[in-house]
Design an enzyme around this catalytic site. Sequence first.
Site, PDB file in Angstrom:
ATOM      1  N   ALA A  62       0.869  -1.174   0.000  1.00 35.87           N
ATOM      2  CA  ALA A  62       0.000   0.000   0.000  1.00 35.87           C
ATOM      3  C   ALA A  62       0.907   1.225   0.000  1.00 35.87           C
ATOM      4  O   ALA A  62       2.072   1.145   0.410  1.00 35.87           O
ATOM      5  CB  ALA A  62      -0.885  -0.026   1.234  1.00 35.87           C
ATOM      6  N   GLU A 108      -0.513  -8.974  -0.847  1.00 32.96           N
ATOM      7  CA  GLU A 108      -1.931  -9.249  -0.581  1.00 32.96           C
ATOM      8  C   GLU A 108      -2.743  -9.244  -1.876  1.00 32.96           C
ATOM      9  O   GLU A 108      -3.663 -10.042  -2.056  1.00 32.96           O
ATOM     10  CB  GLU A 108      -2.494  -8.226   0.403  1.00 32.96           C
ATOM     11  CG  GLU A 108      -1.826  -8.302   1.771  1.00 32.96           C
ATOM     12  CD  GLU A 108      -2.602  -7.531   2.818  1.00 32.96           C
ATOM     13  OE1 GLU A 108      -3.657  -8.013   3.244  1.00 32.96           O
ATOM     14  OE2 GLU A 108      -2.146  -6.433   3.199  1.00 32.96           O
TER      15      GLU A 108
END
Length: 251
Positions: A62, A108
């Site tokens: 992220a 992820e």
Amino acid sequence: MDLLIEQRSGWVRLTLNRPEARNALNTALLAHIAQTLGSLAHNDSCRAVVLTGAEGNFAAGADIAEIEHKTTAQAVTDPRKDHWAAIRAFPKPLIAAVEGYALGGGFELALMADLIVLGATAQLGLPETSLGLIPGAGGGQRLLSLAGRMRATRLVLTGEIIDAATAYEWGIASHVADGPAFPAAAALADRIAQRAPLALAAAKRALVEGAESPLAFATERAGFEALLDTADKAEGLAAFRAKRRPGFIGR
Ligand code: CO8
């Protein structure tokens, strides 16, 4: 363009394209992936998608610059949650072709794919605990399901980064290539795109539900959101920026 879209014969290649930030997933890029998959779901010339990263890396997580300012209250209503959910809800086969770094949210994202093809340079890890955080997009849970509790715990608690051969041996990837991942992923997509689309969708639905319905996604997500307001998260991110070791205090 932060997401490159290329129509191939019966399938589509999507390339994460923020190489200056190692393809880190900011909100705009995540939204583009979700929107693009949403429209490809209804496009008959797309029977599968291969997801890759530009310039030798998949995605380094992220976007740290965004997380730095995010609070627990903001995270509860964060549109990113819907983007992650939309990506996982893509009904056609999704293949991740992973080169270089796939870290944190980048790993992820790869774990949301139905098949993962690793190139020889792939390096995978969940370094979130080094930043005072945990994986929040279901990555810890999916790793648990693929690699088992000890290996998932090892990666999540230590932030250790593993190579392609180890990831393949642990069952995290479906294929490992000697060289780059994309040619092997393209061959896989060619093969899958010739098979019956309704059967592929039904198979995917059953496999995902079978593997993922027991997982503790809500607990993981709540843990991630709660950590956003902690002093240790602020310290972890400041230390990353300053390229120094963090000093965590448990607050
Ligand atoms: N976010 C933003 N920018 C990044 C990120 C990132 N995750 N990773 C790298 N960059 C930037 C760097 O800041 C640097 O920018 P600049 O040139 O302006 O200084 C540029 O990319 C190049 O990075 P490096 O100079 O560090 O390049 P190296 O090749 O030396 O190292 C690494 C590459 C190893 C990937 C290193 O950049 C790194 O460790 N990155 C951070 C990895 C990380 O900790 N990822 C986890 C982030 S947290 C997360 O993903 C939480 C997910 C939770 C999901 C949310 C659920 C709701």
